[in-house]
Design a protein around this motif. Structure first.
Motif, short mmCIF file in Angstrom:
data_model
loop_
_atom_site.label_atom_id
_atom_site.label_comp_id
_atom_site.label_asym_id
_atom_site.label_seq_id
_atom_site.Cartn_x
_atom_site.Cartn_y
_atom_site.Cartn_z
N ASN A 30 0.85 -1.19 0.00
CA ASN A 30 0.00 0.00 0.00
C ASN A 30 0.89 1.24 0.00
N HIS A 31 0.28 2.40 0.08
CA HIS A 31 1.02 3.67 0.05
C HIS A 31 1.23 4.23 1.46
N LEU A 32 0.97 3.41 2.47
CA LEU A 32 1.08 3.84 3.87
C LEU A 32 2.49 4.29 4.22
N TRP A 33 3.49 3.69 3.60
CA TRP A 33 4.88 4.04 3.89
C TRP A 33 5.15 5.53 3.69
N ALA A 34 4.39 6.16 2.79
CA ALA A 34 4.62 7.57 2.48
C ALA A 34 4.25 8.48 3.66
N SER A 35 3.25 8.09 4.44
CA SER A 35 2.86 8.93 5.57
C SER A 35 3.50 8.48 6.88
N VAL A 36 3.75 7.19 7.02
CA VAL A 36 4.33 6.67 8.26
C VAL A 36 5.85 6.68 8.20
N GLY A 37 6.40 6.40 7.03
CA GLY A 37 7.85 6.42 6.87
C GLY A 37 8.48 5.05 7.03
N PRO A 38 9.73 5.04 7.44
CA PRO A 38 10.51 3.80 7.49
C PRO A 38 9.98 2.77 8.49
N ASP A 39 9.11 3.17 9.40
CA ASP A 39 8.56 2.21 10.36
C ASP A 39 7.79 1.10 9.66
N VAL A 40 7.10 1.43 8.59
CA VAL A 40 6.36 0.42 7.82
C VAL A 40 7.34 -0.55 7.17
N ILE A 41 8.43 -0.02 6.67
CA ILE A 41 9.44 -0.86 6.03
C ILE A 41 10.08 -1.79 7.05
N ASP A 42 10.40 -1.26 8.22
CA ASP A 42 11.02 -2.07 9.27
C ASP A 42 10.08 -3.16 9.78
N ALA A 43 8.78 -2.98 9.61
CA ALA A 43 7.81 -3.96 10.08
C ALA A 43 7.58 -5.10 9.09
N LEU A 44 8.15 -5.01 7.89
CA LEU A 44 7.97 -6.09 6.91
C LEU A 44 8.61 -7.37 7.45
N GLU A 45 7.89 -8.46 7.34
CA GLU A 45 8.36 -9.73 7.90
C GLU A 45 9.41 -10.41 7.03
N ASN A 46 9.24 -10.35 5.73
CA ASN A 46 10.16 -11.01 4.81
C ASN A 46 11.44 -10.19 4.69
#
Length: 71
Positions: A30-46
């Motif tokens: 999704n495009h959530l990373w744009a508003s939340v930032g790197p926290d969404v990326i760090d939460a990726l399991e793979n």
């Protein structure tokens, strides 16, 4: 730098920005990373997805920094 060179550089930076955003949308789902930032990326399991997202996030930040310096 000539005007034509600057315009070509701006076009290439815009293309890199679009590519990075599209890949981040795809990897994150999704495009959530744009508003939340790197926290969404760090939460990726793979780990492979996380590495790919970090690469494109770094590319995006570099492109935006260059665009800001040119403005």
């Amino acid at each position: 730098m000539a005007i034509a060179q600057i315009k070509n550089l701006q076009r290439r930076l815009a293309n890199l920005e679009q590519e990075a955003e599209a890949e981040l949308d795809r990897v994150c789902g999704n495009h959530l990373w744009a508003s939340v930032g790197p926290d969404v990326i760090d939460a990726l399991e793979n780990p492979a997805d996380r590495a790919r997202a970090n690469y494109y996030y770094g590319q995006l930040m570099t492109v935006r920094e260059l665009q800001g310096a040119m403005a």
